[in-house]
Design a protein around this motif. Structure first.
Motif, mmCIF file in Angstrom:
data_model
loop_
_atom_site.group_PDB
_atom_site.id
_atom_site.type_symbol
_atom_site.label_atom_id
_atom_site.label_comp_id
_atom_site.label_asym_id
_atom_site.label_seq_id
_atom_site.Cartn_x
_atom_site.Cartn_y
_atom_site.Cartn_z
ATOM 1 N N MET A 43 19.244 52.003 13.968
ATOM 2 C CA MET A 43 19.815 50.815 13.332
ATOM 3 C C MET A 43 19.468 49.592 14.157
ATOM 4 O O MET A 43 19.429 49.621 15.376
ATOM 5 N N PHE B 127 13.750 50.134 7.214
ATOM 6 C CA PHE B 127 14.964 49.482 6.782
ATOM 7 C C PHE B 127 14.689 48.620 5.572
ATOM 8 O O PHE B 127 13.561 48.275 5.283
ATOM 9 N N ARG C 66 16.403 54.190 6.180
ATOM 10 C CA ARG C 66 17.466 54.780 6.990
ATOM 11 C C ARG C 66 18.576 53.786 7.279
ATOM 12 O O ARG C 66 19.630 54.153 7.778
ATOM 13 N N ALA C 67 18.323 52.493 6.993
ATOM 14 C CA ALA C 67 19.332 51.472 7.270
ATOM 15 C C ALA C 67 19.207 50.348 6.261
ATOM 16 O O ALA C 67 18.146 50.129 5.666
ATOM 17 N N ARG D 213 20.464 46.162 5.634
ATOM 18 C CA ARG D 213 21.062 44.944 6.188
ATOM 19 C C ARG D 213 21.134 43.905 5.085
ATOM 20 O O ARG D 213 20.142 43.640 4.404
ATOM 21 N N LYS E 123 25.679 45.776 7.918
ATOM 22 C CA LYS E 123 24.705 46.750 8.407
ATOM 23 C C LYS E 123 25.215 48.148 8.051
ATOM 24 O O LYS E 123 26.328 48.523 8.428
ATOM 25 N N GLU F 251 24.015 52.247 8.183
ATOM 26 C CA GLU F 251 23.035 53.165 8.761
ATOM 27 C C GLU F 251 23.357 54.599 8.341
ATOM 28 O O GLU F 251 24.515 55.017 8.365
#
Length: 354
Positions: free
Chosen positions: A1, A21, A260-261, A263, A349, A351
């Motif tokens: 992250m 991301f 995988r993340a 934002r 955020k 994750e």
């Protein structure tokens, strides 16, 4: 992250076909005018003709989400077109703050355009040369917007609203009021090409050389009074983005070979403006980490499952949430009181924990 404060840094690792991301933010979305259809480029942005090529060696980058290409390093400047996610672009420069990248964009008259740096991954940002941005009036002083701010036609909240600037926009400063609390800037959409913003939302240098702009003042001969003046309360309103549970502001599916993340930089307000934001995510895992960064304590964040709220999440440290694999969940952002004036800019955020 990836952790950041206010902006997304570039990934020093080489890119892959799908970045690890996904980012989403309202200013990157172009809203077509009536009768128009926005054209989104999903292929590598082509090189311009020899007449518009420069001697600078471009640095290859990849967009991480759909982005606007603009004529200047600000969301207030003209939109030249859209570039889709995961598209190769050729970066040839950056502004002094490093918040905007200049790219080769053959569709523009100059063969160039500007995009937000946080939405482009490059191998080595240090190789990108600095591009001197010049204002229309030749002003030597520029500023960086550090938080979404209203632009008005005079130095005071009672003046007409001309538009909004977003964080990381670059502005050219043309003057200041005698108190230094309001700054006059170039603003192309204003009738006279000028607008006013509060100084607290700008990061500036050389402000001492900015000329004073005379403004109307109250009659100094007015008899004094013992009454204490009522302070002005500045209430900002989030721009309506039209999202809902059925059409979320951002959505992502986490997987071992994909994202995988997530934002998201967004904002909500009450009782006017954008009342709520919806974020959707799906994962085949069983645990996610959620972190919300926000000032104050007026923001409410709810986790929804099966179209009903199941948990409230706080701002601050990461929260670990157990979820059912391959099920869709939503995060709903809103002001805690819809009857009291409030505005919150937040960073989310999420994750996938494996």
């Amino acid at each position: 992250m990836m952790f950041c404060s206010g902006c997304v840094g570039s990934n020093p690792n080489a890119f892959t076909a799908t970045p690890d991301f996904v980012t989403a933010t309202l200013p990157s979305t172009l809203i077509p005018q009536a009768g128009e259809t926005a054209q989104i480029s999903t292929q590598s942005v082509p090189m311009p003709s020899a007449a518009t090529e420069s001697t600078i060696s471009p640095v290859e980058g990849t967009t991480t989400t759909q982005v606007n290409v603009r004529a200047g390093p600000t969301t207030a400047s003209e939109s030249l077109g859209l570039v889709g996610p995961f598209v190769k672009v050729q970066v040839i420069g950056k502004d002094a703050s490093g918040s905007w990248y200049q790219i080769i964009y053959a569709e523009s008259q100059t063969g160039k355009g500007w995009v937000r740096a946080e939405f482009v991954q490059v191998n080595d940002p240090a190789e990108i040369p600095l591009v001197e941005t010049i204002s229309g009036s030749g002003s030597a002083v520029s500023g960086l917007v550090i938080q979404k701010v209203n632009v008005r036609n005079g130095p005071g909240i009672e003046n007409e609203l001309l538009g909004v600037l977003n964080s990381n926009d670059v502005v050219f400063i043309t003057g200041k009021d005698p108190d230094g609390k309001w700054i006059q800037i170039e603003f192309a959409s204003a009738p006279d090409g000028k607008g006013w913003v509060t100084a607290e939302f700008l990061q500036m240098g050389n402000i001492e050389i900015v000329p004073l702009i005379a403004t109307a003042t109250t009659d100094e001969m007015t008899n004094p009074t013992d009454a204490t003046p009522t302070p002005n309360i500045i209430t900002m309103s989030a721009i309506q983005d039209g999202d809902s549970m059925q059409a979320p502001l951002a959505m992502v599916t986490f997987s071992p070979t994909g994202a995988r993340a997530l934002r998201v930089n967004g904002d909500v307000s009450a009782p006017d403006g954008d009342l709520e934001d919806w974020i959707q995510f799906t994962t085949d895992g069983e645990v996610i980490a959620v972190q919300i960064i926000c000032p104050g304590n007026t923001l409410r964040v709810e986790l929804w499952d099966n179209e009903k709220p199941v948990n409230d999440l706080p701002c601050g440290d990461r929260s670990f949430v157990t979820v059912a694999p391959n099920s869709s969940y939503f995060l709903r952002f809103s002001e805690s009181s819809v009857n009291m004036p409030g505005y919150t800019n937040y960073i989310l955020k999420v994750e996938d924990i494996r």
